[in-house]
Design a protein around this motif. Structure first.
Motif, mmCIF file in Angstrom:
data_model
loop_
_atom_site.group_PDB
_atom_site.id
_atom_site.type_symbol
_atom_site.label_atom_id
_atom_site.label_comp_id
_atom_site.label_asym_id
_atom_site.label_seq_id
_atom_site.Cartn_x
_atom_site.Cartn_y
_atom_site.Cartn_z
ATOM 1 N N LEU A 173 4.765 -0.496 -11.294
ATOM 2 C CA LEU A 173 4.914 -1.586 -12.264
ATOM 3 C C LEU A 173 4.997 -1.054 -13.686
ATOM 4 N N LYS A 174 4.125 -0.130 -14.034
ATOM 5 C CA LYS A 174 4.111 0.347 -15.428
ATOM 6 C C LYS A 174 5.375 1.117 -15.783
ATOM 7 N N GLU A 175 5.996 1.730 -14.763
ATOM 8 C CA GLU A 175 7.239 2.468 -14.991
ATOM 9 C C GLU A 175 8.468 1.560 -14.889
ATOM 10 N N ARG A 176 8.236 0.264 -14.672
ATOM 11 C CA ARG A 176 9.315 -0.734 -14.566
ATOM 12 C C ARG A 176 10.272 -0.421 -13.422
ATOM 13 N N ARG A 177 9.703 0.073 -12.319
ATOM 14 C CA ARG A 177 10.480 0.294 -11.105
ATOM 15 C C ARG A 177 10.246 -0.880 -10.153
ATOM 16 N N PRO A 178 11.157 -1.109 -9.223
ATOM 17 C CA PRO A 178 10.954 -2.222 -8.290
ATOM 18 C C PRO A 178 9.704 -2.028 -7.431
ATOM 19 N N LEU A 179 8.874 -3.062 -7.391
ATOM 20 C CA LEU A 179 7.728 -3.121 -6.492
ATOM 21 C C LEU A 179 7.928 -4.347 -5.610
ATOM 22 N N VAL A 180 8.163 -4.123 -4.333
ATOM 23 C CA VAL A 180 8.444 -5.206 -3.394
ATOM 24 C C VAL A 180 7.237 -5.384 -2.482
ATOM 25 N N LEU A 181 6.661 -6.570 -2.512
ATOM 26 C CA LEU A 181 5.464 -6.868 -1.733
ATOM 27 C C LEU A 181 5.805 -7.843 -0.615
ATOM 28 N N MET A 182 5.753 -7.361 0.621
ATOM 29 C CA MET A 182 5.997 -8.220 1.780
ATOM 30 C C MET A 182 4.657 -8.838 2.188
ATOM 31 N N VAL A 183 4.270 -9.850 1.438
ATOM 32 C CA VAL A 183 2.943 -10.464 1.583
ATOM 33 C C VAL A 183 2.859 -11.233 2.894
ATOM 34 N N ARG A 184 1.789 -10.951 3.642
ATOM 35 C CA ARG A 184 1.565 -11.593 4.933
ATOM 36 C C ARG A 184 0.283 -12.408 4.879
ATOM 37 N N GLU A 185 0.417 -13.684 4.610
ATOM 38 C CA GLU A 185 -0.735 -14.587 4.619
ATOM 39 C C GLU A 185 -0.235 -16.011 4.681
ATOM 40 N N THR A 186 -0.923 -16.859 5.425
ATOM 41 C CA THR A 186 -0.621 -18.284 5.460
ATOM 42 C C THR A 186 -1.779 -19.018 6.119
ATOM 43 N N PRO A 187 -2.137 -20.205 5.658
ATOM 44 C CA PRO A 187 -1.642 -20.838 4.430
ATOM 45 C C PRO A 187 -2.214 -20.146 3.195
ATOM 46 N N VAL A 237 13.222 -6.565 6.882
ATOM 47 C CA VAL A 237 13.097 -5.231 6.283
ATOM 48 C C VAL A 237 14.365 -4.869 5.518
ATOM 49 N N GLY A 238 15.513 -5.143 6.125
ATOM 50 C CA GLY A 238 16.771 -4.821 5.469
ATOM 51 C C GLY A 238 16.989 -5.584 4.181
ATOM 52 N N ARG A 239 16.599 -6.854 4.175
ATOM 53 C CA ARG A 239 16.751 -7.650 2.950
ATOM 54 C C ARG A 239 15.801 -7.151 1.868
ATOM 55 N N ALA A 240 14.622 -6.669 2.261
ATOM 56 C CA ALA A 240 13.703 -6.081 1.280
ATOM 57 C C ALA A 240 14.285 -4.791 0.712
ATOM 58 N N LEU A 241 14.912 -3.997 1.551
ATOM 59 C CA LEU A 241 15.519 -2.747 1.080
ATOM 60 C C LEU A 241 16.722 -3.002 0.183
ATOM 61 N N ASP A 242 17.382 -4.147 0.370
ATOM 62 C CA ASP A 242 18.466 -4.537 -0.539
ATOM 63 C C ASP A 242 17.999 -4.512 -1.991
ATOM 64 N N LEU A 243 16.742 -4.834 -2.214
ATOM 65 C CA LEU A 243 16.193 -4.931 -3.569
ATOM 66 C C LEU A 243 16.104 -3.568 -4.263
ATOM 67 N N PHE A 244 16.260 -2.501 -3.487
ATOM 68 C CA PHE A 244 16.300 -1.145 -4.051
ATOM 69 C C PHE A 244 17.730 -0.608 -4.086
ATOM 70 N N GLY A 245 18.688 -1.467 -3.747
ATOM 71 C CA GLY A 245 20.077 -1.026 -3.690
ATOM 72 C C GLY A 245 20.405 -0.252 -2.428
#
Length: 199
Positions: A116-130, A171-179
């Motif tokens: 976060l501090k380096e302004r790089r992508p941080l992708v969090l696949m959060v698993r919780e509900t509700p 997983v693939g859609r999350a990796l899209d966020l890194f190009g």
């Protein structure tokens, strides 16, 4: 052995249910020739035993570099170590809360803080509900800090035929966020839905 020519991705796996997301992220990166730097939390080792028949050695063999959860002096704990960013797959509520607070107690949350501090992508696949109000406020705070909240939700429009296809799509859609474009991902207008150029 690491290589400066290959792109690097930090892969964090927490103890939330869904350890398979982290495993497939490692597999995808290997196929894409992306160097992976794995941080597997202590709680994730418990989840691994509960959800799969794999050992920790099996998982670590899928990564290029593996760090101990408490090794806060590791390369990925420094912003001077160049990476594409970091994916946490899956991301537990505890880990997301630590990252949001900026009070990190492990290498996983320290590496996320550095991302976060380096302004790089941080992708969090959060698993919780509700989610209760505290969770939602924490997620808003993370989004305001620059993190991408990417819960692994099924894409039923792809008409998946197996659980593996559902996992790979997320997983693939999350990796899209890194190009990073991974071949198992089904894309609207190419693989499903109206084909581009159709009237």
């Amino acid at each position: 052995m690491t290589s400066p020519e290959r792109p690097r991705l930090v892969v964090g796996v927490t103890g939330a249910s869904g350890v398979t997301y982290g495993l497939r992220a490692l597999d995808a990166c290997r196929e894409l020739e992306v160097e992976t730097h794995l941080i597997f939390s202590r709680a994730a080792a418990l989840t691994l035993a509960q959800e799969t028949g794999l050992s920790l050695d099996d998982v670590q063999a899928r990564a290029d570099v593996v760090y101990r959860p408490g090794d806060v002096g590791a390369a990925v704990a420094s912003g001077s170590f160049p990476t594409l960013g970091m994916i946490v797959a899956p991301c537990s509520v505890r880990s997301m809360s630590e990252i949001a607070a900026g009070v990190t107690t492990s290498l996983l949350t320290r590496a996320a803080d550095v991302t976060l501090k380096e302004r790089r992508p941080l992708v969090l696949m959060v698993r919780e509900t509700p989610l209760h109000l505290g969770h939602l406020r924490t997620l808003v705070k993370l989004a305001e800090m620059g993190a991408v909240i990417a819960p692994p939700l099924p894409a039923f429009y792809t008409r998946p035929q197996s659980l593996a296809e559902i996992v790979d799509q997320s997983v693939g859609r999350a990796l899209d966020l890194f190009g990073l474009s991974w071949s198992p991902v089904k894309r609207w207008g190419r693989d499903v839905g109206p084909v581009s150029g159709e009237a």
